[in-house]
Design an enzyme around this catalytic site. Structure first.
Site, PDB file in Angstrom:
ATOM      1  N   HIS A  16       0.836  -1.206   0.000  1.00 59.32           N
ATOM      2  CA  HIS A  16       0.000   0.000   0.000  1.00 59.32           C
ATOM      3  C   HIS A  16       0.872   1.257   0.000  1.00 59.32           C
ATOM      4  CE1 HIS A  16      -4.162  -1.651   1.267  1.00 59.32           C
ATOM      5  NE2 HIS A  16      -3.465  -2.587   0.664  1.00 59.32           N
ATOM      6  N   ASP A 116      -5.784   5.711   3.510  1.00 63.17           N
ATOM      7  CA  ASP A 116      -5.949   4.361   2.981  1.00 63.17           C
ATOM      8  C   ASP A 116      -7.339   3.850   3.361  1.00 63.17           C
ATOM      9  OD1 ASP A 116      -3.992   1.942   2.051  1.00 63.17           O
ATOM     10  OD2 ASP A 116      -5.617   1.207   3.329  1.00 63.17           O
ATOM     11  N   SER A 278       3.755 -10.387  -2.343  1.00 63.91           N
ATOM     12  CA  SER A 278       4.597 -10.276  -1.166  1.00 63.91           C
ATOM     13  C   SER A 278       4.372 -11.433  -0.201  1.00 63.91           C
ATOM     14  CB  SER A 278       4.333  -8.947  -0.459  1.00 63.91           C
ATOM     15  OG  SER A 278       2.952  -8.793  -0.232  1.00 63.91           O
ATOM     16  N   TRP A 340      14.400 -18.776  -9.111  1.00 58.22           N
ATOM     17  CA  TRP A 340      15.092 -17.776  -8.287  1.00 58.22           C
ATOM     18  C   TRP A 340      14.514 -17.865  -6.883  1.00 58.22           C
ATOM     19  CZ3 TRP A 340      19.412 -15.423  -9.289  1.00 58.22           C
ATOM     20  CH2 TRP A 340      19.795 -14.327  -8.504  1.00 58.22           C
ATOM     21  N   ASN A 365      -1.711  -4.846  -7.749  1.00 60.50           N
ATOM     22  CA  ASN A 365      -0.533  -4.207  -8.362  1.00 60.50           C
ATOM     23  C   ASN A 365       0.065  -5.097  -9.445  1.00 60.50           C
ATOM     24  OD1 ASN A 365      -0.344  -1.760  -6.719  1.00 60.50           O
ATOM     25  ND2 ASN A 365       0.005  -3.209  -5.059  1.00 60.50           N
TER      26      ASN A 365
HETATM   27  N1  UDP Z   1       6.852  -7.840  -6.069  1.00 62.31           N
HETATM   28  C1  UDP Z   1       8.127  -7.826  -6.551  1.00 62.31           C
HETATM   29  N2  UDP Z   1       8.871  -8.955  -6.441  1.00 62.31           N
HETATM   30  C2  UDP Z   1       8.406 -10.095  -5.876  1.00 62.31           C
HETATM   31  C3  UDP Z   1       7.075 -10.110  -5.403  1.00 62.31           C
HETATM   32  C4  UDP Z   1       6.333  -8.971  -5.522  1.00 62.31           C
HETATM   33  O1  UDP Z   1       8.611  -6.813  -7.082  1.00 62.31           O
HETATM   34  O2  UDP Z   1       9.159 -11.090  -5.824  1.00 62.31           O
HETATM   35  C5  UDP Z   1       6.056  -6.596  -6.150  1.00 62.31           C
HETATM   36  C6  UDP Z   1       5.123  -6.573  -7.334  1.00 62.31           C
HETATM   37  O3  UDP Z   1       5.788  -6.030  -8.456  1.00 62.31           O
HETATM   38  C7  UDP Z   1       3.986  -5.693  -6.826  1.00 62.31           C
HETATM   39  C8  UDP Z   1       3.966  -5.973  -5.339  1.00 62.31           C
HETATM   40  O4  UDP Z   1       5.225  -6.501  -5.007  1.00 62.31           O
HETATM   41  O5  UDP Z   1       4.284  -4.339  -7.048  1.00 62.31           O
HETATM   42  C9  UDP Z   1       2.893  -6.970  -4.951  1.00 62.31           C
HETATM   43  O6  UDP Z   1       1.666  -6.304  -4.916  1.00 62.31           O
HETATM   44  P1  UDP Z   1       0.326  -7.040  -5.279  1.00 62.31           P
HETATM   45  O7  UDP Z   1      -0.776  -6.048  -5.086  1.00 62.31           O
HETATM   46  O8  UDP Z   1       0.392  -7.665  -6.604  1.00 62.31           O
HETATM   47  O9  UDP Z   1       0.221  -8.234  -4.253  1.00 62.31           O
HETATM   48  P2  UDP Z   1       0.330  -8.315  -2.652  1.00 62.31           P
HETATM   49  O10 UDP Z   1       1.755  -8.467  -2.318  1.00 62.31           O
HETATM   50  O11 UDP Z   1      -0.291  -7.069  -2.095  1.00 62.31           O
HETATM   51  O12 UDP Z   1      -0.439  -9.550  -2.367  1.00 62.31           O
END
Ligand code: UDP
Length: 473
Positions: A16, A116, A278, A340, A365
């Protein structure tokens, strides 16, 4: 000229926060606002490096840390759905003090407290200080329509969603199977459900809802809300779709990683990328099943694999590949697959021309990022509102291939399910070709929406005029 301040209050988790900062960046680039982001302190936090990099960017965005609040052990023991709202609630006096301090400095006019969507309690602070409150909704319009309509659904469907025999009808959306409701709504006896209904009701008290979507992606829920159909008995606050807000600047920093070098050697659109947000992590048997499915599909793949949290971590941890993957898997897939065992730079990977498909948990996202680059999705929703997102993507927007949307049961995906899904996403079958074409189109629409003449830019301009002058010109 009078300085105009905006005060943001994101939930402190990285997802967020990044989305909020992208909104703040967009606003300061549009008009010379002075932006303050109030950060609730968590005992453990993973946002320091990110905050430092934004602070050093030279934009007029400053972060203010609120003092750490320790809840009593009896409150802590109630578990996250109850503790989170109480934790937020306990920050009210602190937020009030900081915002009152900005107001009292007299150098500036505070045009908005932008909160938020889990923070509706802070609407009281805005009201007390005489400042307009806006919600920043970091997910999509389908989720927002659901939240606005939830108090109505609450009276229409008194039983649990999983016991409900009919379809859930929300204005602007195709009737939904009850089991695609967001996880916190699936047990109405919990505080989590009660809080969602409560937040939905309080959205009405705001001056507007800013949302990270664009009208070409979600036209019907946005129209239903604009027409007031999601709030039958109240006026709907104005809704400003200003997305997609994605951290494109961050993407440019990781161009030279090992993964990008590996992708550089792969043919165009040949690689399927797997990454689950995440918090996405799977059991050992499910990991082995994914591996078998990828192996059988015969496609090239790049898989970000993390494992369920150990006792000391609430977030997934890096995977020990020798331990979790099937024997000989890495040798058998050498050259065409890369696993990875850690966090990856998702945006940089999605931006790479070698990536032809994305197996995603359908976090909002991730969806916006994938579509920005025209990459079609194989939908594997895991938690929160992801089943709803996946349902919309597959059934309404034709932007994702279905992996398994029979959402009852344990969510197990077999190697055969995955193999079939990956083939459909990547091969020349009718469904795959349609989804790929649609993803390209919506990718273009997504980039156009934020340019001159685009729908999201127009919506942003309406919002910034209002914040600057108190009315739209
Ligand atoms: N992300 C990333 N690398 C990872 C996992 C997630 O860069 O290995 C980033 C992804 O690009 C996105 C965010 O983390 O910007 C995840 O947000 P999302 O809303 O898709 O899922 P959440 O983590 O909130 O479930």
């Amino acid at each position: 000229m009078e300085e105009v301040s905006l005060v943001f209050l994101p939930t402190p988790g990285i997802g967020h926060l990044i989305s909020t900062v992208e909104l703040a960046k967009l606003l300061v680039k549009q008009k010379p606002f002075s932006i303050t982001i109030l950060m609730m302190r968590l005992p453990v936090r993973d946002t320091d490096a990110y905050i430092k990099s934004v602070s050093a960017s030279g934009l007029n965005i400053r972060f203010v840390d609120l003092p750490l609040i320790q809840l009593s052990p009896s409150v802590e023991s109630q578990g996250p759905p109850s503790v989170t709202p109480l934790f937020i609630e306990s920050h009210k006096p602190l937020v009030n003090d900081v915002v009152a301090g900005i107001l009292n400095s007299k150098k500036t006019r505070v045009a908005a407290l932008i909160i938020d969507f889990f923070m509706t309690t802070m609407i009281d602070v805005a009201t007390e200080l005489g400042i307009p409150a806006y919600i920043y909704f970091t997910s999509g319009a389908a989720s927002l329509a659901l939240m606005l309509y939830l108090p109505t659904l609450h009276t229409q469907i008194p039983c649990e969603f999983h016991e409900y025999q009919g379809e859930v009808v929300i204005p602007g959306m195709r009737p939904l199977p009850p089991n695609v409701m967001p996880t916190p709504l699936m047990n109405k006896k919990t505080d989590g459900y009660a809080w969602f209904v409560h937040h939905g009701r309080r959205f009405l008290e705001t001056q507007g809802i800013i949302i990270n979507t664009f009208s070409e992606l979600e036209p019907t829920p946005l129209k239903a809300m604009a027409d007031g159909r999601c709030l039958p008995d109240h006026a709907t606050p104005p809704i400003y779709p200003v997305g997609p807000l994605i951290a494109l600047d961050e993407n440019s920093q990781s161009k030279s990683s090992v993964l990008i070098e590996w992708l550089d050697q792969q043919p165009r659109t040949s690689v399927v990328f797997l990454c689950f947000g995440s918090r996405g992590a799977f059991s050992l048997p499910q990991v082995k099943e994914i591996a078998l499915g990828l192996e059988k599909s015969g496609h090239r793949f790049l898989w970000s694999l993390r494992c369920p949290a150990s006792e000391n971590h609430s977030m997934p941890v890096d995977a020990d590949l020798d331990h979790v993957l099937p024997d000989g898997f890495l040798d058998r897939t050498k050259g065409r697959g890369l696993v990875w065992p850690s966090w990856v730079s998702q945006m940089a990977i999605l931006a790479h021309p070698a990536v032809g498909g994305f197996v995603s948990h359908c976090g909002w996202n991730s969806i916006l990022e994938s579509l920005w680059f025209g990459v079609p999705i194989l939908a594997w929703p895991l938690y929160a509102e992801q089943k709803l997102n996946a349902f919309q993507l597959v059934k309404d927007y034709g932007l994702a291939v279905e992996l398994r949307l029979d959402f009852d049961g344990d969510g197990w995906v077999s190697a055969e399910d995955l193999e079939r899904g990956v083939r459909c996403l990547m091969d020349d079958c009718e469904e795959g070709m349609k989804v790929r074409k649609r993803a390209k189109e919506i990718g273009e629409a997504s980039r156009s929406s934020v340019k001159d003449g685009g729908s999201s830019l127009a919506s942003l301009e309406r919002l910034t005029d209002l914040l600057t002058h108190g009315s739209t010109n």
